[in-house]
Design a protein around this motif. Structure first.
Motif, mmCIF file in Angstrom:
data_model
loop_
_atom_site.group_PDB
_atom_site.id
_atom_site.type_symbol
_atom_site.label_atom_id
_atom_site.label_comp_id
_atom_site.label_asym_id
_atom_site.label_seq_id
_atom_site.Cartn_x
_atom_site.Cartn_y
_atom_site.Cartn_z
ATOM 1 N N TYR A 1 32.400 27.519 52.244
ATOM 2 C CA TYR A 1 32.135 28.723 51.863
ATOM 3 C C TYR A 1 33.112 29.892 51.667
ATOM 4 O O TYR A 1 33.417 30.633 50.610
ATOM 5 C CB TYR A 1 31.394 29.431 52.990
ATOM 6 N N LEU B 1 37.456 32.319 45.498
ATOM 7 C CA LEU B 1 37.399 32.145 44.270
ATOM 8 C C LEU B 1 36.571 32.991 43.333
ATOM 9 O O LEU B 1 37.150 33.724 42.432
ATOM 10 C CB LEU B 1 36.502 30.706 43.751
ATOM 11 N N HIS B 2 35.354 33.870 44.044
ATOM 12 C CA HIS B 2 34.695 34.912 43.619
ATOM 13 C C HIS B 2 35.489 36.008 43.546
ATOM 14 O O HIS B 2 35.749 36.837 42.545
ATOM 15 C CB HIS B 2 33.518 34.953 44.449
ATOM 16 N N ARG B 3 36.222 36.236 44.824
ATOM 17 C CA ARG B 3 37.183 37.581 44.786
ATOM 18 C C ARG B 3 38.229 37.488 43.746
ATOM 19 O O ARG B 3 38.640 38.478 43.361
ATOM 20 C CB ARG B 3 37.786 37.559 46.258
ATOM 21 N N GLN B 4 39.028 36.386 43.416
ATOM 22 C CA GLN B 4 39.968 36.291 42.688
ATOM 23 C C GLN B 4 39.396 36.242 41.108
ATOM 24 O O GLN B 4 40.130 37.047 40.282
ATOM 25 C CB GLN B 4 40.279 34.658 42.693
ATOM 26 N N LYS B 5 38.197 35.945 40.898
ATOM 27 C CA LYS B 5 37.597 36.518 39.632
ATOM 28 C C LYS B 5 37.192 37.955 39.463
ATOM 29 O O LYS B 5 37.667 38.549 38.411
ATOM 30 C CB LYS B 5 36.090 35.540 39.387
ATOM 31 N N ARG B 6 36.785 38.403 40.513
ATOM 32 C CA ARG B 6 36.719 39.953 40.512
ATOM 33 C C ARG B 6 37.981 40.637 40.342
ATOM 34 O O ARG B 6 38.071 41.643 39.519
ATOM 35 C CB ARG B 6 35.984 40.404 41.731
ATOM 36 N N ASP C 1 27.938 43.603 40.439
ATOM 37 C CA ASP C 1 27.906 42.389 40.871
ATOM 38 C C ASP C 1 26.578 41.522 41.548
ATOM 39 O O ASP C 1 25.706 42.463 41.811
ATOM 40 C CB ASP C 1 28.836 42.380 42.041
ATOM 41 N N PHE C 2 26.829 40.230 41.729
ATOM 42 C CA PHE C 2 25.897 39.534 42.080
ATOM 43 C C PHE C 2 24.327 39.689 41.461
ATOM 44 O O PHE C 2 23.410 39.440 41.996
ATOM 45 C CB PHE C 2 25.496 39.981 43.593
ATOM 46 N N CYS D 1 34.849 29.289 48.388
ATOM 47 C CA CYS D 1 33.867 29.927 47.299
ATOM 48 C C CYS D 1 34.061 31.531 47.201
ATOM 49 O O CYS D 1 34.085 32.095 46.291
ATOM 50 C CB CYS D 1 32.458 29.706 47.619
ATOM 51 N N LEU D 2 34.160 31.847 48.351
ATOM 52 C CA LEU D 2 34.280 33.540 48.563
ATOM 53 C C LEU D 2 35.701 33.996 47.839
ATOM 54 O O LEU D 2 35.848 34.888 47.069
ATOM 55 C CB LEU D 2 34.132 34.116 49.934
#
Length: 441
Positions: A401, A407-412, A12-13, A404-405
């Motif tokens: 923020y 959304l990223h967690r949903q993608k993961r 990740d990242f 956005c967090l």
């Protein structure tokens, strides 16, 4: 590489490069938020005096760096706070609960005593107010408000040390055999890449422990969350001393955030099944997030209101409370519904039976969106920012923020579920197409 701890397939990242950038960038964000909400820098709506900020950063942080980066008083205070809470966390009576089953077939035990510990904290605050005889003025809260910057830097330094300790301990064999009969520690599937910087950042070990003390769960619910509550109180006290009264906006911010904080602490058992506990390792990302980012960036609204007087009309205050209640209802009801379904208490609800002998719920709240609880979270976050008014976008940093967090967690989560359930996940997405907000996204 053993079957128990396979090597991480995806990083990740952006791997080590992304980890290095975030390790430098995230503390600078917290510092920048503080600098933009400090009376020394002439906060004036949207217009910030950037030249003065640069001047004072140089004169204070650079020329007098020892006052902030090697502040003995703040280090002593924070060590007393962190380890004092840790001792209380271990000795205050509660209920022992088991977490989810680990990859070695075992389940970890956790002492659930958030309610009891919170009552002890309230009793301490009230007793201090009583014995000081100073009315609505606690010297500890004044210390917090006056030393926010050096304390912020201290928690960052402490996070670096804690993450390094956990990384080193992840290579030390267990004292007793695990469920597989070996002395291997269970590593995080996403933090066993063999790249030291990345593994240190993302967390190599899944559940680092010293005896029965689970470092990850403790950091998530104790020192950072409760410090956030005290920082908010320090801002409320500062406003009272400055104005002679507390504005309804400051009261709302303190009340709504305290309600959320203690709901989390009181219901800590729910964290045992969350992704942070079951999937993510504990490294600098979580240590910094729990100990520094959370208390010092989440208290931004209260700090702003201690500097800028905002009085809300009654209709606005009521509207903000209703937004919070709606978000909280969605968040709690959806999570409770999923928990009850997993326990077999709602057999009448529709679901997809997967090839892995598990069930994907497609009814009730979870028939409206894949992560309907995130929608509730976003509404709650909005209610914390709205009391500050619309003079500056600065105080809306949190909801931006946090969205956005999520959304990223949903993608993961979608990537993980797609790999885990394969064709069943495709069928699930057809029945529940919306990801977070029904009929929108």
């Amino acid at each position: 590489m053993s079957d128990l701890n396979p090597k991480s397939k995806t990083l990740d990242f952006g791997g080590s490069v992304g980890a290095l950038i975030l390790t430098i960038f995230l503390p600078l964000v917290v510092l920048g938020l503080y600098l933009c909400s400090n009376q020394q820098y002439h906060l004036d709506g949207v217009n910030l005096d950037s030249e003065k900020i640069i001047e004072i950063v140089k004169s204070e942080l650079i020329d007098n760096w020892a006052n902030y980066f090697c502040n003995k008083t703040c280090w002593i205070a924070y060590l007393c706070w962190f380890f004092g809470l840790a001792i209380l966390d271990l000795i205050i009576p509660g209920t022992w609960k088991q977490g989810v089953e680990m990859r070695d077939g075992t389940k970890l035990w956790y002492l659930i005593n958030g309610k009891e510990l919170s009552l002890a904290l309230f009793a301490l605050l009230f007793s201090r107010t009583w014995f000081t005889g100073s009315g609505f003025t606690l010297p500890e809260l004044s210390f917090l408000y006056d030393n926010t910057l050096p304390l912020m830097i201290t928690t960052w330094e402490f996070s670096l040390c804690l993450a390094t300790l956990c990384y080193i301990l992840s290579f030390v064999p267990l004292f007793s055999p695990n469920g597989k009969g070996t002395r291997e520690r269970i590593l995080a599937l996403g933090g066993n890449s063999g790249q030291p910087l990345f593994d240190w950042f993302i967390g190599r070990e899944l559940n680092p422990r010293i005896g029965l003390w689970d470092i990850k769960l403790y950091c998530e619910l104790r020192p950072g969350m409760l410090l956030w509550f005290l920082l908010n109180l320090s801002c409320l006290q500062q406003q009272y001393q400055k104005l002679g009264y507390v504005t309804n906006s400051m009261f709302l911010t303190n009340f709504l955030q305290a309600f959320y904080i203690f709901d989390g602490v009181f219901n800590e058992e729910g964290c045992l099944t969350m992704m942070d506990t079951t999937t993510d390792g504990f490294g600098f990302m979580l240590a910094f997030g729990d100990l520094c980012w959370l208390p010092f960036s989440y208290s931004l609204q209260a700090r702003y209101l201690s500097l800028v007087e905002v009085n809300l009309p009654t209709w606005a205050a009521i509207g903000i409370v209703l937004i919070m209640l709606l978000g909280f209802w969605i968040f709690k009801s959806s999570n409770n519904q999923k928990s009850a379904f997993r326990q077999g208490k709602l057999p009448q609800m529709k679901f997809i039976q997967t090839d892995r002998s598990t069930k994907l719920l497609v009814d009730g709240w979870w028939g409206m969106a894949q992560h309907i609880n995130y929608f509730g979270d976003i509404l709650i976050a909005s209610s914390w920012c709205l009391p500050t008014g619309f003079n500056t976008p600065l105080t809306y940093f949190y909801v931006i923020y946090f969205t956005c967090l999520l959304l990223h967690r949903q993608k993961r989560d979608e990537e993980k579920c797609s790999d885990k359930y394969k064709k069943d996940w495709q069928q699930y997405k057809k029945q529940v197409p919306w990801k977070i907000v029904p009929y929108m996204y």
